[in-house]
Structures are given as C-alpha cells and as structure tokens.
Design a protein around this motif. Structure first.
Motif, PDB file in Angstrom:
ATOM      1  N   LEU A  25       0.838  -1.188   0.000  1.00 37.54           N
ATOM      2  CA  LEU A  25       0.000   0.000   0.000  1.00 37.54           C
ATOM      3  C   LEU A  25       0.877   1.243   0.000  1.00 37.54           C
ATOM      4  O   LEU A  25       1.910   1.284   0.680  1.00 37.54           O
ATOM      5  CB  LEU A  25      -0.905   0.016   1.242  1.00 37.54           C
ATOM      6  N   ASP A  26       0.476   2.241  -0.743  1.00 37.09           N
ATOM      7  CA  ASP A  26       1.196   3.509  -0.768  1.00 37.09           C
ATOM      8  C   ASP A  26       0.581   4.429   0.279  1.00 37.09           C
ATOM      9  O   ASP A  26      -0.518   4.940   0.104  1.00 37.09           O
ATOM     10  CB  ASP A  26       1.088   4.131  -2.162  1.00 37.09           C
ATOM     11  N   LEU A  27       1.296   4.626   1.375  1.00 36.20           N
ATOM     12  CA  LEU A  27       0.798   5.449   2.486  1.00 36.20           C
ATOM     13  C   LEU A  27       1.484   6.802   2.553  1.00 36.20           C
ATOM     14  O   LEU A  27       1.357   7.515   3.547  1.00 36.20           O
ATOM     15  CB  LEU A  27       1.003   4.704   3.812  1.00 36.20           C
ATOM     16  N   SER A  28       2.192   7.163   1.498  1.00 33.29           N
ATOM     17  CA  SER A  28       2.989   8.391   1.524  1.00 33.29           C
ATOM     18  C   SER A  28       2.143   9.646   1.680  1.00 33.29           C
ATOM     19  O   SER A  28       2.588  10.619   2.282  1.00 33.29           O
ATOM     20  CB  SER A  28       3.839   8.487   0.262  1.00 33.29           C
ATOM     21  N   SER A  29       0.945   9.646   1.131  1.00 36.25           N
ATOM     22  CA  SER A  29       0.098  10.842   1.209  1.00 36.25           C
ATOM     23  C   SER A  29      -1.228  10.571   1.899  1.00 36.25           C
ATOM     24  O   SER A  29      -2.186  11.314   1.728  1.00 36.25           O
ATOM     25  CB  SER A  29      -0.162  11.399  -0.203  1.00 36.25           C
ATOM     26  N   VAL A  30      -1.259   9.496   2.687  1.00 30.75           N
ATOM     27  CA  VAL A  30      -2.516   9.107   3.310  1.00 30.75           C
ATOM     28  C   VAL A  30      -2.883  10.050   4.457  1.00 30.75           C
ATOM     29  O   VAL A  30      -2.012  10.656   5.099  1.00 30.75           O
ATOM     30  CB  VAL A  30      -2.418   7.649   3.824  1.00 30.75           C
ATOM     31  N   LYS A  31      -4.168  10.171   4.702  1.00 31.09           N
ATOM     32  CA  LYS A  31      -4.659  10.924   5.857  1.00 31.09           C
ATOM     33  C   LYS A  31      -4.838   9.947   7.016  1.00 31.09           C
ATOM     34  O   LYS A  31      -5.526   8.940   6.889  1.00 31.09           O
ATOM     35  CB  LYS A  31      -5.997  11.596   5.530  1.00 31.09           C
ATOM     36  N   TRP A  32      -4.207  10.264   8.154  1.00 33.35           N
ATOM     37  CA  TRP A  32      -4.301   9.393   9.323  1.00 33.35           C
ATOM     38  C   TRP A  32      -5.448   9.849  10.218  1.00 33.35           C
ATOM     39  O   TRP A  32      -5.610  11.040  10.474  1.00 33.35           O
ATOM     40  CB  TRP A  32      -2.993   9.401  10.111  1.00 33.35           C
ATOM     41  N   VAL A  33      -6.242   8.894  10.682  1.00 37.54           N
ATOM     42  CA  VAL A  33      -7.401   9.207  11.533  1.00 37.54           C
ATOM     43  C   VAL A  33      -7.431   8.225  12.702  1.00 37.54           C
ATOM     44  O   VAL A  33      -6.826   7.150  12.640  1.00 37.54           O
ATOM     45  CB  VAL A  33      -8.719   9.124  10.736  1.00 37.54           C
ATOM     46  N   PRO A  34      -8.146   8.562  13.787  1.00 40.82           N
ATOM     47  CA  PRO A  34      -8.266   7.626  14.903  1.00 40.82           C
ATOM     48  C   PRO A  34      -9.096   6.402  14.518  1.00 40.82           C
ATOM     49  O   PRO A  34     -10.069   6.508  13.771  1.00 40.82           O
ATOM     50  CB  PRO A  34      -8.995   8.452  15.989  1.00 40.82           C
ATOM     51  N   ASN A  35      -8.694   5.259  15.026  1.00 44.38           N
ATOM     52  CA  ASN A  35      -9.466   4.037  14.816  1.00 44.38           C
ATOM     53  C   ASN A  35     -10.812   4.154  15.523  1.00 44.38           C
ATOM     54  O   ASN A  35     -10.877   4.488  16.711  1.00 44.38           O
ATOM     55  CB  ASN A  35      -8.680   2.842  15.372  1.00 44.38           C
ATOM     56  N   ALA A  36     -11.904   3.888  14.813  1.00 46.38           N
ATOM     57  CA  ALA A  36     -13.243   4.096  15.369  1.00 46.38           C
ATOM     58  C   ALA A  36     -13.487   3.265  16.626  1.00 46.38           C
ATOM     59  O   ALA A  36     -14.080   3.750  17.604  1.00 46.38           O
ATOM     60  CB  ALA A  36     -14.302   3.782  14.312  1.00 46.38           C
ATOM     61  N   PHE A  37     -13.040   2.010  16.636  1.00 41.07           N
ATOM     62  CA  PHE A  37     -13.289   1.168  17.813  1.00 41.07           C
ATOM     63  C   PHE A  37     -12.507   1.651  19.034  1.00 41.07           C
ATOM     64  O   PHE A  37     -12.914   1.407  20.170  1.00 41.07           O
ATOM     65  CB  PHE A  37     -12.970  -0.293  17.495  1.00 41.07           C
ATOM     66  N   ASP A  38     -11.410   2.362  18.797  1.00 40.63           N
ATOM     67  CA  ASP A  38     -10.685   2.955  19.916  1.00 40.63           C
ATOM     68  C   ASP A  38     -11.440   4.166  20.467  1.00 40.63           C
ATOM     69  O   ASP A  38     -11.375   4.450  21.669  1.00 40.63           O
ATOM     70  CB  ASP A  38      -9.272   3.354  19.494  1.00 40.63           C
ATOM     71  N   GLU A  39     -12.152   4.881  19.607  1.00 39.61           N
ATOM     72  CA  GLU A  39     -13.030   5.950  20.086  1.00 39.61           C
ATOM     73  C   GLU A  39     -14.099   5.366  21.009  1.00 39.61           C
ATOM     74  O   GLU A  39     -14.430   5.959  22.044  1.00 39.61           O
ATOM     75  CB  GLU A  39     -13.682   6.671  18.909  1.00 39.61           C
ATOM     76  N   TYR A  40     -14.631   4.206  20.637  1.00 39.64           N
ATOM     77  CA  TYR A  40     -15.627   3.554  21.497  1.00 39.64           C
ATOM     78  C   TYR A  40     -15.006   3.142  22.837  1.00 39.64           C
ATOM     79  O   TYR A  40     -15.658   3.234  23.894  1.00 39.64           O
ATOM     80  CB  TYR A  40     -16.213   2.311  20.813  1.00 39.64           C
TER      81      TYR A  40
END
Length: 274
Positions: A25-40
C-alpha cells in the motif's frame, strides 16, 4: 483511585481510496485518523469514570496508550481532548511490529502504571486482526471479556459484568478486577455503560463524544510520557509479516436477463448456486 488504560491507534482514513505501490500500500500521502473502535473504548472509559451529578469528581484516571511515531501523534490529541487524563506514547512504527511485540508493550505499560482495567477496541479497521486484547490478557494473567456491548461496574465488589451479543442472545460475564475488556460498537448506545454511581435511567449522548475546542486546548497541556520499546524491554520477534497486498480482482460486467426462466438457468449452470 482506579486506573483505566485505553489503547488507541491511528489508521489510514478508511473513506479514502487505496493506492498501491507494487505489492504494498502507498501510504505516503494518506490521511491518518483515529481508529473508530478505539473511540468507542475511550468513550466507555469516560462513562465509567464520570459522575454526572458532580463534574469535578472522577471515579477513575484514564490513560490513553498509543504505539506510533512520536511526531505523528495528532490522534492522541483528539483522545485527550475527549477527556482522557494523560497519555503514553511508545515511539515506534507500529507497522514494523508484530502482534506479539505490540501486546507485550501494552502489558508492560499496564504493569508499570498499576492499572485496574485495560480497555481496547475489538479490532483496528486497517488490519482487523482482533488479537491484541486477548494476548494482553494472557500475558498479564487477567480475566478478559471480548466484544462488550454493555458494561456494569460494581465498585463495591470490584467486578465488571460484561454483556456480549452471541448467536442465540446475550452472554454475561462477571470479571474480577483487574481485567481486560474489548468493546464493540453497541457499547456507545446511551445506556450501555453503567458505573453504579450515575442514576440508573441516565442516558449519555449516542455515540462517542466529540472533542470540543476547549478540550483540544486543554489536551495540549496534558502530560504525555514518551517511551521506546527498548525502554520497556520489548524487541520485535518478527513472528508476523505482510507478504504482499494485492488489489481485489475486477468485477465482471452485469448481464441483462430476459426472463425468470433464463435467470434460473444461469444461476444453476453458470453461478452454480442452485
């Protein structure tokens, strides 16, 4: 005071289209976000700790733990802004650690902090491994309950009653503390978490709470300890590795069927589902 450790993770935004670079996977320009289950998981801890009739009183200290590069910690700010008290960052690229090493890191932090509960999301949306909570419980020798949909905290008895949805109904597990719990999405329904202090009919807002502007400002002042795997005596054994990541095969074009009889014939002879 009771201590609750909540594990949190940053993941590539699942709403973005995947980009490939060869067999990775090319993650060079990816947007990082919090894992939803960790929000729970964080919301669960906040509800357990909150006295709705006395906002100045907390029933537990909440520590959020993330294994991530120290300079890529924006998700930690969000979890602290939700209401967690302090954070611990283990400065490492989690993609280069196998599940065994990650679990050992979490277990060691739990021991060092002397926590009474470890709460995790049931899985991370990027790899859906669903192993960490169970491994941490095994390393610590603590009882565990996975996929919690409801939680009751009996503070006088020092136990948790965890309701889990199973195929034929609801299973209830009673755990003596300290314990490890992984949570499912129904745990953030308005009445799913009960701490024995709040009124029995109290309803929280549906879903995990949002980080307010004031919360974000306060989060930047909260203590965040930074450690490394070597500080915790953990090395990566390399027991797991990603061999390759491939695109799913393209879907065939649909067919227009002229009659029910033709549909039945194709289902029987081509799709072979009849």
């Amino acid at each position: 005071m009771t201590k609750i450790l909540v594990t949190v993770k940053r993941i590539p935004d699942p709403d973005e289209s995947l980009k490939f670079a060869g067999s990775e996977l090319d993650l060079s320009s990816v947007k990082w976000v919090p894992n939803a289950f960790d929000e729970y998981a964080v919301e669960t801890a906040l509800r357990l700790a909150e006295d709705v009739n006395n906002k100045k009183s907390k029933l537990a200290e909440i520590i959020v733990l993330s294994i991530c590069p120290q300079k890529q910690r924006q998700h930690m700010t969000q979890f602290l802004a939700m209401g967690a008290d302090r954070g611990v960052i283990v400065d490492a690229d989690d993609s280069e650690l196998d599940t065994a090493a990650i679990s050992k890191i979490i277990a060691k932090v739990a021991q060092d902090e002397g926590v009474d509960m470890v709460i995790t999301g049931k899985l991370s949306q990027d790899n859906e491994g669903n192993q960490v909570g169970q491994r941490v419980a095994g390393l610590l020798g603590w009882p565990q309950a996975c996929f919690a949909a409801e939680i009751d905290w009996d503070q006088s008895g020092n136990t948790l009653s965890v309701h889990r949805e199973v195929d034929d109904g609801v299973e209830v597990k009673k755990l003596p503390l300290p314990a490890v719990v992984s949570v499912d999405l129904r745990v953030v329904l308005p009445t799913s978490v009960r701490n024995g202090v709040n009124p029995a009919d109290h309803k929280f807002t549906d879903g995990p709470r949002l980080a307010s502007l004031r919360g974000i400002t306060m989060a930047k002042r909260k203590k965040v300890d930074v450690k490394t795997p070597s500080d915790l005596g953990v090395t990566n054994a390399g027991g797991e590795s990603t061999v390759a990541v491939n695109k799913p095969p393209g879907r065939m074009a649909g067919q227009m069927i002229g009659s029910i009889e033709e549909l039945v014939e194709k289902l029987a002879t081509e799709a072979k589902v009849l």
